[in-house]
Design a protein around this motif. Sequence first.
Motif, PDB file in Angstrom:
ATOM      1  N   VAL A 111      99.234  47.642  80.177  1.00  0.00           N
ATOM      2  CA  VAL A 111      99.285  46.487  79.185  1.00  0.00           C
ATOM      3  C   VAL A 111      99.376  47.017  77.559  1.00  0.00           C
ATOM      4  CG1 VAL A 111      97.364  44.860  77.847  1.00  0.00           C
ATOM      5  CG2 VAL A 111      97.301  45.339  80.134  1.00  0.00           C
ATOM      6  N   GLN A 113      99.788  46.575  73.945  1.00  0.00           N
ATOM      7  CA  GLN A 113      99.475  46.264  72.416  1.00  0.00           C
ATOM      8  C   GLN A 113     100.432  46.372  71.780  1.00  0.00           C
ATOM      9  OE1 GLN A 113      96.226  47.899  70.847  1.00  0.00           O
ATOM     10  NE2 GLN A 113      95.859  46.081  68.888  1.00  0.00           N
ATOM     11  N   LEU A 194      91.665  43.507  73.971  1.00  0.00           N
ATOM     12  CA  LEU A 194      92.272  44.808  74.409  1.00  0.00           C
ATOM     13  C   LEU A 194      90.737  46.009  75.101  1.00  0.00           C
ATOM     14  CD1 LEU A 194      93.910  44.772  70.710  1.00  0.00           C
ATOM     15  CD2 LEU A 194      94.757  44.482  72.931  1.00  0.00           C
ATOM     16  N   TYR A 197      90.606  45.318  78.510  1.00  0.00           N
ATOM     17  CA  TYR A 197      92.195  46.019  79.401  1.00  0.00           C
ATOM     18  C   TYR A 197      91.956  47.886  79.201  1.00  0.00           C
ATOM     19  CZ  TYR A 197      94.264  41.806  81.172  1.00  0.00           C
ATOM     20  OH  TYR A 197      94.600  41.017  81.786  1.00  0.00           O
ATOM     21  N   ASP A 198      91.267  47.688  77.990  1.00  0.00           N
ATOM     22  CA  ASP A 198      91.449  49.905  77.182  1.00  0.00           C
ATOM     23  C   ASP A 198      90.217  50.510  78.916  1.00  0.00           C
ATOM     24  OD1 ASP A 198      91.415  51.984  76.406  1.00  0.00           O
ATOM     25  OD2 ASP A 198      89.855  51.679  74.251  1.00  0.00           O
ATOM     26  N   LEU A 203      95.248  50.145  79.191  1.00  0.00           N
ATOM     27  CA  LEU A 203      96.297  49.968  77.629  1.00  0.00           C
ATOM     28  C   LEU A 203      96.570  50.621  77.309  1.00  0.00           C
ATOM     29  CD1 LEU A 203      95.823  47.991  75.380  1.00  0.00           C
ATOM     30  CD2 LEU A 203      93.712  48.820  74.604  1.00  0.00           C
TER      31      LEU A 203
END
Length: 239
Positions: A111, A113, A194, A197-198, A203
Amino acid sequence: MRVILIGPPGAGKGTQASRLSAKYGVPSISTGDLFRARTKDPNDPLGAEINRIMKEGKLVPNEITVKMIAERLDQPDCKNGFILDGFPRSVEQAESLDKMLKEKGIRLDGVVQIGVDDEKLVERISGRFACGKCGEGYHDKFHQPKDPHKCDKCGATEDPANPETTLWKRRPDDNATTVRARLETYHSQTAPILPFYDAKGVLKVVDGMASMDDVTRQIEAALDPKEGVKKPAPPKKYG
Ligand code: AP5
Ligand code: MG
Ligand code: ZN
């Protein structure tokens, strides 16, 4: 390759999704593009409703969005992967996707960012235009077509005999008021996914302020399994 790109409006999700799609041979799926396609028919009441929501810079309701994505991910071209551009955009959507992928036995590769400061986004969005034929994206300053009257990708040209139908298209939601609303929606509803997913350890954060090619390199490195679990240092103030 199964990847989600997350970033504020104008971060470069579409730009990078198209590059990753070509590199990995998997489709890029933009919920924004799917919605825009839906608004084309003036007699479609759902299309009109979606158009109204997009002009306000708000999120289209989950029951529409999640169903649309579920159907898209079931298409045969997604068998070997996908690049998701603009979905999920809320914690609820992230949870729905998680459930969908679990049911299919699918694991995400990453994922990503794409972090960009808000001031930069306004400049990016206000200069953006696209080919009306193939959708290839350009920018007045950062990515001009080689010939100002011809699309680099599909070769479509402007028809001087028909000035009404210009080749280049600008999005109706790219005006200052809607852009501010889209940014506000990103910070209040999308950025909270965020940490979700972290916590799953997938992430990756890239610096979207860099040039397009550099951002592509950062994403490819972040997705490279040889890079292991190493995560680039998170930028200081991206929301
Ligand atoms: P969507 O179409 O996804 O819009 P967005 O998130 O606001 O993002 P953009 O498409 O504006 O930007 P981008 O990140 O793709 O940047 P781009 O590559 O074009 O969504 C629109 C609307 O649909 C939403 O507001 C919502 O209403 C609805 N919607 C969509 N998904 C939804 C969902 N899941 N749930 C509910 N509603 C949903 O780049 C921008 C410009 O900058 C381009 O001109 C490009 O050439 C240039 N550029 C890109 N990278 C760089 C770089 N590194 N340096 C310089 N210039 C660059
Ligand atoms: Mg986009
Ligand atoms: Zn084109």
